[in-house]
Write an enzyme that holds these catalytic residues in place. Structure first.
Site, PDB file in Angstrom:
ATOM      1  N   GLY A 264      41.230  81.540  20.077  1.00  0.00           N
ATOM      2  CA  GLY A 264      40.976  82.593  19.183  1.00  0.00           C
ATOM      3  C   GLY A 264      42.433  83.023  18.458  1.00  0.00           C
ATOM      4  O   GLY A 264      42.393  83.350  17.328  1.00  0.00           O
TER       5      GLY A 264
ATOM      6  N   VAL B 286      34.728  82.058  22.149  1.00  0.00           N
ATOM      7  CA  VAL B 286      34.402  82.534  23.786  1.00  0.00           C
ATOM      8  C   VAL B 286      33.995  81.355  24.612  1.00  0.00           C
ATOM      9  O   VAL B 286      33.253  80.417  23.792  1.00  0.00           O
ATOM     10  CB  VAL B 286      33.671  83.599  23.729  1.00  0.00           C
ATOM     11  CG1 VAL B 286      34.328  84.926  23.051  1.00  0.00           C
ATOM     12  CG2 VAL B 286      32.168  83.433  23.306  1.00  0.00           C
TER      13      VAL B 286
ATOM     14  N   SER C 238      37.807  71.108  17.035  1.00  0.00           N
ATOM     15  CA  SER C 238      38.621  70.052  17.901  1.00  0.00           C
ATOM     16  C   SER C 238      40.073  70.163  17.522  1.00  0.00           C
ATOM     17  O   SER C 238      40.293  70.262  16.165  1.00  0.00           O
ATOM     18  CB  SER C 238      38.127  68.848  17.725  1.00  0.00           C
ATOM     19  OG  SER C 238      38.915  67.838  18.595  1.00  0.00           O
TER      20      SER C 238
ATOM     21  N   LYS D  73      29.922  67.698  17.764  1.00  0.00           N
ATOM     22  CA  LYS D  73      30.969  67.879  18.419  1.00  0.00           C
ATOM     23  C   LYS D  73      30.892  67.385  19.860  1.00  0.00           C
ATOM     24  O   LYS D  73      31.896  66.791  20.529  1.00  0.00           O
ATOM     25  CB  LYS D  73      31.246  69.457  18.684  1.00  0.00           C
ATOM     26  CG  LYS D  73      32.558  69.759  19.420  1.00  0.00           C
ATOM     27  CD  LYS D  73      33.629  68.923  19.171  1.00  0.00           C
ATOM     28  CE  LYS D  73      35.081  69.541  19.793  1.00  0.00           C
ATOM     29  NZ  LYS D  73      35.099  69.848  21.043  1.00  0.00           N
TER      30      LYS D  73
ATOM     31  N   HIS E 162      31.523  63.680  19.559  1.00  0.00           N
ATOM     32  CA  HIS E 162      32.916  63.699  19.704  1.00  0.00           C
ATOM     33  C   HIS E 162      33.403  63.770  20.843  1.00  0.00           C
ATOM     34  O   HIS E 162      34.495  62.761  21.318  1.00  0.00           O
ATOM     35  CB  HIS E 162      33.434  64.859  18.667  1.00  0.00           C
ATOM     36  CG  HIS E 162      34.779  64.934  18.760  1.00  0.00           C
ATOM     37  ND1 HIS E 162      35.638  65.431  19.879  1.00  0.00           N
ATOM     38  CD2 HIS E 162      36.104  64.403  18.029  1.00  0.00           C
ATOM     39  CE1 HIS E 162      37.098  65.611  19.586  1.00  0.00           C
ATOM     40  NE2 HIS E 162      37.253  65.066  18.519  1.00  0.00           N
ATOM     41  N   ASN E 163      33.347  64.667  21.789  1.00  0.00           N
ATOM     42  CA  ASN E 163      33.590  64.707  23.106  1.00  0.00           C
ATOM     43  C   ASN E 163      33.198  63.416  24.061  1.00  0.00           C
ATOM     44  O   ASN E 163      34.051  62.941  24.985  1.00  0.00           O
ATOM     45  CB  ASN E 163      33.531  65.893  23.794  1.00  0.00           C
ATOM     46  CG  ASN E 163      34.190  67.302  23.414  1.00  0.00           C
ATOM     47  OD1 ASN E 163      34.654  66.930  22.259  1.00  0.00           O
ATOM     48  ND2 ASN E 163      34.251  68.139  24.135  1.00  0.00           N
TER      49      ASN E 163
ATOM     50  N   GLU F 165      35.645  60.915  22.934  1.00  0.00           N
ATOM     51  CA  GLU F 165      36.968  61.056  23.542  1.00  0.00           C
ATOM     52  C   GLU F 165      36.887  60.837  24.951  1.00  0.00           C
ATOM     53  O   GLU F 165      37.855  60.346  25.563  1.00  0.00           O
ATOM     54  CB  GLU F 165      37.111  62.980  23.736  1.00  0.00           C
ATOM     55  CG  GLU F 165      38.441  63.566  24.277  1.00  0.00           C
ATOM     56  CD  GLU F 165      38.013  65.174  23.987  1.00  0.00           C
ATOM     57  OE1 GLU F 165      38.100  65.654  22.824  1.00  0.00           O
ATOM     58  OE2 GLU F 165      38.024  65.628  25.276  1.00  0.00           O
TER      59      GLU F 165
ATOM     60  N   LYS G 110      34.081  69.572  31.835  1.00  0.00           N
ATOM     61  CA  LYS G 110      33.654  70.616  31.501  1.00  0.00           C
ATOM     62  C   LYS G 110      32.194  70.362  31.083  1.00  0.00           C
ATOM     63  O   LYS G 110      31.188  71.286  30.946  1.00  0.00           O
ATOM     64  CB  LYS G 110      34.106  71.698  30.418  1.00  0.00           C
ATOM     65  CG  LYS G 110      35.546  72.313  30.809  1.00  0.00           C
ATOM     66  CD  LYS G 110      35.768  73.421  29.811  1.00  0.00           C
ATOM     67  CE  LYS G 110      37.365  73.590  29.604  1.00  0.00           C
ATOM     68  NZ  LYS G 110      37.651  72.403  28.804  1.00  0.00           N
TER      69      LYS G 110
ATOM     70  N   ARG H  60      35.131  59.788  36.198  1.00  0.00           N
ATOM     71  CA  ARG H  60      35.461  61.186  36.551  1.00  0.00           C
ATOM     72  C   ARG H  60      34.887  61.602  37.540  1.00  0.00           C
ATOM     73  O   ARG H  60      35.493  62.146  38.501  1.00  0.00           O
ATOM     74  CB  ARG H  60      35.176  62.181  35.362  1.00  0.00           C
ATOM     75  CG  ARG H  60      36.137  61.856  34.120  1.00  0.00           C
ATOM     76  CD  ARG H  60      36.338  63.374  33.341  1.00  0.00           C
ATOM     77  NE  ARG H  60      36.851  62.681  32.040  1.00  0.00           N
ATOM     78  CZ  ARG H  60      37.071  63.782  30.973  1.00  0.00           C
ATOM     79  NH1 ARG H  60      37.047  64.947  31.331  1.00  0.00           N
ATOM     80  NH2 ARG H  60      37.814  63.190  29.844  1.00  0.00           N
TER      81      ARG H  60
HETATM   82  C1  6PG Z   1      38.779  69.092  21.544  1.00  0.00           C
HETATM   83  C2  6PG Z   1      38.407  68.937  22.891  1.00  0.00           C
HETATM   84  C3  6PG Z   1      38.240  70.356  23.693  1.00  0.00           C
HETATM   85  C4  6PG Z   1      38.420  70.234  24.997  1.00  0.00           C
HETATM   86  C5  6PG Z   1      37.388  69.341  26.011  1.00  0.00           C
HETATM   87  C6  6PG Z   1      37.817  68.939  27.162  1.00  0.00           C
HETATM   88  O1  6PG Z   1      37.916  68.507  20.840  1.00  0.00           O
HETATM   89  O2  6PG Z   1      39.387  69.859  21.325  1.00  0.00           O
HETATM   90  O3  6PG Z   1      37.581  67.859  23.329  1.00  0.00           O
HETATM   91  O4  6PG Z   1      36.983  70.677  22.979  1.00  0.00           O
HETATM   92  O5  6PG Z   1      39.621  69.876  25.402  1.00  0.00           O
HETATM   93  O6  6PG Z   1      36.275  69.974  25.952  1.00  0.00           O
HETATM   94  O7  6PG Z   1      36.624  68.631  27.864  1.00  0.00           O
HETATM   95  P1  6PG Z   1      36.737  68.404  29.321  1.00  0.00           P
HETATM   96  O8  6PG Z   1      37.089  69.522  30.107  1.00  0.00           O
HETATM   97  O9  6PG Z   1      35.147  68.156  29.723  1.00  0.00           O
HETATM   98  O10 6PG Z   1      37.304  67.039  29.708  1.00  0.00           O
END
Ligand code: 6PG
Length: 470
Positions: free
Chosen positions: A16, A76, A130, A184, A187-188, A191, A262, A289
């Site tokens: 933030g 948040v 992101s 998003k 996207h993750n 990731e 997460k 994981r």
């Molecule tokens: C982003 C990341 C961000 C965060 C992840 C981590 O795009 O900036 O994805 O949102 O680093 O949520 O995710 P994990 O804790 O699940 O690995």
């Protein structure tokens, strides 16, 4: 000074604070709100000129400081706290005010909140952000979804603060309802897949070629200068260089091999299952994981089962194969995630444009990569492309690298090195590109034990056979 600030931000934690300072840097006035006095104080100090950026611990003062329609972004943690913050704001808001949730909220929560707020005349956006703390400060990729008309009020601010790729902002209106959070989430998921692949390749280089940290650093740095150019390859190369401040040697060797999560990768997999879209490179990244978390059991099992002695490979040969296999499996992982987005768009009415999504991922976000410029072009050339693998512009890229994936998956299997991301990517490719799979046998089995019927290659219709003649 009441009612003049262009933008409001709730939650002055790391993301933030960085985001609001970014807004102020781009000549919009911004007002922050947090219950934590220290955070408010820190922002006021860092912001300097309070006529440009200011903050308060009082919700009423915060809301009254903003110009109409109010544009209030929440940064948040996802979950109940988003609902609590919304409830706290509601009684002070006016019709047509806009609330933007910039966290990783689950998309169905966004749909619920949007429906709840729209009857009160408030526009609610789910906007994935992101790029981590640095991205928030210097330019993230932003993935907003919500009411198209209301987006015009947010657009100039988001376009100014977002990352730029060759001058183009890495933000665009994606679609209605929870489109932004959904994009998003995927996207993750991608990731997770790319991170798993880069870590498997590290394992192969280390175990199969005895690469030390300097060599690993150099290898990933070389790759980052070529077609694998990406944020994740870049930071991986830097990680190998980092000394351990608390002891001897490099930090990477001291980090516990248990990766946390997460939940966004898991949601991607779960929802892909619901939609019936295969994303095995993402699924396995989530599973790995989970396996990594079983450290105690892994230690026990390691003692119980022998594993093959790793046959060493020539460093240069291995590095070349690894680069090709990583490039191949990156393509496959993007292909799966984008396939999921195309399907979800139909299912949930998001009206997503895949080329636009690839375009806003080219800079700012965690999965930014040179490859995304090619992906953008592929989906611009054919807006209805169901899967990246069906793009003629990707055929050669895949054909010239799949051989390395085959060699390394076989090598890893023979030598007891787990490369499930790489092998799932290869298997997905082999299955997706097979005109005939053995699932005819599964249909026969289903019909045998459950009269579930089957279709035929040579005749129209639905058939059943009495298989058990005994
Ligand atoms: C982003 C990341 C961000 C965060 C992840 C981590 O795009 O900036 O994805 O949102 O680093 O949520 O995710 P994990 O804790 O699940 O690995």
């Amino acid at each position: 000074m009441k009612g003049t600030y262009d933008f409001g931000l709730v939650g002055l934690g790391v993301m933030g604070r960085n985001f609001i300072l970014n807004v102020a840097d781009n000549n919009f006035t911004a007002f922050g709100y947090d219950l934590d006095t220290e955070k408010v104080k820190a922002l006021r100090e860092e912001g300097g000129d309070t006529s440009k950026v200011d903050a308060t611990t009082k919700v009423e003062d915060f809301v009254q400081a903003l110009s109409l329609p109010r544009k209030i972004m929440l940064l948040v943690p996802a979950g109940q706290i988003v609902d609590t913050v919304i409830e706290g704001l509601l009684s002070y808001l006016d019709k047509d005010d806009i609330i933007i949730d910039g966290g990783n909220s689950f998309f169905t929560d966004t749909d619920r909140r949007e429906a709840y707020l729209s009857v009160k005349g408030i526009h609610f956006f789910g906007a994935g952000v992101s790029g981590g703390a640095k991205g928030a400060r210097l330019g993230p990729s932003i993935m907003p979804g919500g009411n198209r008309e209301a987006y015009q009020y947010v657009k100039p601010i988001f376009e100014a603060v977002s990352a730029k790729y060759e001058g183009e902002p890495c933000v665009t209106y994606l679609g209605p309802k929870s489109a932004g959070n959904y994009v998003k989430m995927v996207h993750n998921g991608i990731e997770y897949g790319l991170m798993q692949l880069t870590s498997e390749i590290y394992d192969l280089l280390k175990k199969g070629g005895d690469f030390n940290n300097d060599e690993l650093h150099q290898t990933y740095a070389n790759w980052n200068a070529g077609r694998l150019q990406s944020f994740l390859v870049e930071i991986t190369s830097e990680i190998f260089e980092q000394d351990d401040d608390l002891g001897e040697g490099r930090l990477v060797d001291k980090i516990l091999d248990k990766a946390k999560q997460k939940g966004t990768g898991k949601w991607t997999s779960q929802n892909a299952m619901d939609l019936g879209i295969p994303v095995p490179s993402i699924d396995i990244a989530v599973s790995m994981r989970e396996i990594s978390a079983l450290k105690e059991e892994r230690l026990q099992a390691d003692k119980m089962y022998g594993r093959p002695k790793v046959e060493q490979m020539d460093k240069a040969v291995l590095a070349k194969l690894a680069e090709e296999a990583l490039y191949f499996s990156f393509i496959i992982t993007y292909a799966q995630g984008l396939h999921q987005l195309a399907d979800a768009s139909k299912e949930y009415g998001y009206e997503l444009e895949i080329a636009e999504i690839a375009k806003i991922w080219r800079a700012g976000c965690i999965i930014r990569a040179g490859l995304l410029a090619d992906i953008t072009e592929a989906f611009n050339a054919d807006k209805a492309l169901p899967n990246l693998l069906l793009s003629p512009s990707f055929t050669e890229k895949v054909q010239v690298t799949v051989g390395a994936a085959r060699t390394l998956v076989a090598y890893a299997a023979k030598n007891g090195i787990p490369v499930p991301g790489l092998s799932n990517s290869l298997t997905y490719f082999d299955a997706y590109t097979s005109s005939r799979l053995p699932l005819n046998l599964i249909q026969a089995q289903r019909d045998y034990f459950g009269s579930h019927t089957y279709e035929r290659l040579d005749k129209e219709g639905v058939f059943h056979t009495e298989w058990d003649k005994k």
